[in-house]
Motif scaffolding. Structure first.
Motif, short mmCIF file in Angstrom:
data_model
loop_
_atom_site.label_atom_id
_atom_site.label_comp_id
_atom_site.label_asym_id
_atom_site.label_seq_id
_atom_site.Cartn_x
_atom_site.Cartn_y
_atom_site.Cartn_z
N GLY A 45 -67.65 -16.12 -5.68
CA GLY A 45 -67.30 -17.40 -6.27
C GLY A 45 -66.32 -18.14 -5.39
N SER A 46 -66.67 -19.38 -5.04
CA SER A 46 -65.81 -20.15 -4.15
C SER A 46 -65.31 -21.44 -4.80
CB SER A 46 -66.55 -20.48 -2.84
OG SER A 46 -67.66 -21.32 -3.09
N GLY A 47 -65.18 -21.40 -6.13
CA GLY A 47 -64.64 -22.56 -6.84
C GLY A 47 -63.14 -22.61 -6.70
N LEU A 48 -62.41 -22.56 -7.81
CA LEU A 48 -60.95 -22.61 -7.76
C LEU A 48 -60.32 -21.22 -7.59
CD1 LEU A 48 -60.28 -25.25 -10.54
CD2 LEU A 48 -60.21 -25.57 -8.07
N MET A 49 -60.80 -20.25 -8.35
CA MET A 49 -60.16 -18.93 -8.34
C MET A 49 -60.57 -18.07 -7.14
SD MET A 49 -60.02 -17.71 -12.31
CE MET A 49 -61.78 -17.61 -12.49
N GLY A 50 -61.80 -18.18 -6.69
CA GLY A 50 -62.28 -17.34 -5.59
C GLY A 50 -61.49 -17.50 -4.31
N PRO A 51 -61.31 -18.74 -3.81
CA PRO A 51 -60.51 -18.90 -2.59
C PRO A 51 -59.06 -18.43 -2.77
CG PRO A 51 -61.86 -20.83 -2.96
CD PRO A 51 -61.98 -19.98 -4.18
N ALA A 52 -58.49 -18.63 -3.94
CA ALA A 52 -57.12 -18.14 -4.19
C ALA A 52 -57.08 -16.62 -4.12
CB ALA A 52 -56.61 -18.64 -5.54
N ALA A 53 -58.09 -15.97 -4.69
CA ALA A 53 -58.16 -14.51 -4.63
C ALA A 53 -58.34 -14.03 -3.19
CB ALA A 53 -59.31 -14.00 -5.51
N ALA A 54 -59.16 -14.74 -2.42
CA ALA A 54 -59.37 -14.38 -1.01
C ALA A 54 -58.06 -14.51 -0.24
CB ALA A 54 -60.46 -15.26 -0.40
N TYR A 55 -57.35 -15.59 -0.45
CA TYR A 55 -56.07 -15.82 0.22
C TYR A 55 -55.07 -14.72 -0.14
CZ TYR A 55 -51.66 -17.96 1.52
OH TYR A 55 -50.42 -18.18 2.06
N ASN A 56 -54.97 -14.41 -1.43
CA ASN A 56 -54.04 -13.36 -1.87
C ASN A 56 -54.42 -12.01 -1.28
OD1 ASN A 56 -52.34 -15.01 -3.34
ND2 ASN A 56 -53.51 -14.77 -5.21
N ARG A 111 -63.96 -22.52 2.70
CA ARG A 111 -63.59 -21.96 4.02
C ARG A 111 -62.69 -22.92 4.78
NH1 ARG A 111 -64.91 -17.90 7.23
NH2 ARG A 111 -64.56 -18.16 9.43
N ALA A 112 -63.02 -24.21 4.74
CA ALA A 112 -62.20 -25.21 5.44
C ALA A 112 -60.77 -25.23 4.88
CB ALA A 112 -62.85 -26.58 5.33
N ARG A 113 -60.63 -25.14 3.55
CA ARG A 113 -59.30 -25.13 2.95
C ARG A 113 -58.53 -23.87 3.35
NH1 ARG A 113 -62.26 -26.39 -1.65
NH2 ARG A 113 -61.77 -24.39 -2.58
N LEU A 114 -59.20 -22.75 3.37
CA LEU A 114 -58.53 -21.48 3.65
C LEU A 114 -58.17 -21.30 5.13
CD1 LEU A 114 -60.52 -18.98 1.42
CD2 LEU A 114 -58.08 -19.50 1.27
N THR A 115 -59.02 -21.76 6.01
CA THR A 115 -58.83 -21.52 7.44
C THR A 115 -57.47 -21.98 7.92
OG1 THR A 115 -61.20 -21.60 7.85
CG2 THR A 115 -59.78 -21.97 9.74
N SER A 116 -57.03 -23.13 7.46
CA SER A 116 -55.74 -23.66 7.92
C SER A 116 -54.56 -22.88 7.35
CB SER A 116 -55.61 -25.14 7.55
OG SER A 116 -55.59 -25.28 6.14
N LEU A 117 -54.77 -22.10 6.30
CA LEU A 117 -53.68 -21.36 5.65
C LEU A 117 -53.53 -19.93 6.15
CD1 LEU A 117 -54.43 -22.44 1.96
CD2 LEU A 117 -52.69 -23.40 3.49
N LEU A 118 -54.57 -19.41 6.78
CA LEU A 118 -54.59 -17.99 7.15
C LEU A 118 -53.98 -17.74 8.52
CD1 LEU A 118 -58.20 -17.10 5.95
CD2 LEU A 118 -56.03 -16.66 4.77
N LEU A 119 -53.25 -16.63 8.64
CA LEU A 119 -52.71 -16.23 9.93
C LEU A 119 -53.82 -15.81 10.89
CD1 LEU A 119 -49.60 -14.16 8.79
CD2 LEU A 119 -49.65 -16.48 9.73
N ASN A 120 -54.84 -15.16 10.35
CA ASN A 120 -55.97 -14.71 11.16
C ASN A 120 -57.28 -15.10 10.46
OD1 ASN A 120 -57.82 -13.46 12.77
ND2 ASN A 120 -57.00 -11.38 12.51
#
Length: 161
Positions: free
Chosen positions: A7-18, A42-51
């Protein structure tokens, strides 16, 4: 530990980031049926991730049991952030893959309609299947990442045996 987030709606990307904030997590796969929503996540997460290389995205239709079970089997645990109607498809694939299942979106038992029997039976099967366990957010004092770490330790030991 390798985590699959469905799931890549609201909760999925937050879970991936965490999950990627945990040093024991080496890879997170974010999967969804909707390629446009997945690309946006993916675009939202990429800028937030160290790797950012630790994040993979995959388009998957959970109605395809074989493909879903194969994807799930490549991971140590599944975090589901799915619409209610799709949850049984994911549980079915997790049972087939014998992979721990963390559910972020399943409503509390008292909020389920009486016609919940199919999903409830799937969870009962999941509970009996070797290696498949369910974590339901908000229904325990434990946090999901701590639970996943413990499950991952057990999965790693059982897969090595």
């Amino acid at each position: 530990m390798q985590i699959l987030v469905l799931g890549s709606g609201l909760m999925g990307p937050a879970a991936a980031y965490n999950a990627l904030a945990d040093p024991r997590v080496t890879q997170v796969t974010l999967a969804d049926k909707d390629p446009a929503q997945l690309d946006a996540a993916r675009a939202r997460l990429t800028s937030l991730l160290l790797n950012p290389a630790q994040l993979e995205t995959v388009v998957i239709d959970l109605a395809d049991l074989h493909a879903a079970a194969n994807l799930i089997a490549r991971h140590d645990a599944v975090v589901a952030a799915l619409p209610g109607a799709v949850i049984p498809l994911g549980v079915r694939a997790a049972v087939a893959a014998r992979t721990p299942w963390v559910d972020l979106s399943w409503p509390p038992q008292e909020e389920l309609p009486r016609g919940r029997s199919v999903a409830s039976r799937l969870y009962a099967v999941a509970a009996r299947a070797r290696g498949v366990q369910k974590y339901q957010a908000g229904h325990t004092e434990d946090d999901p990442l701590a639970w996943l770490r413990r499950q991952g330790d057990g999965v790693a030991r059982s897969r090595a045996a």
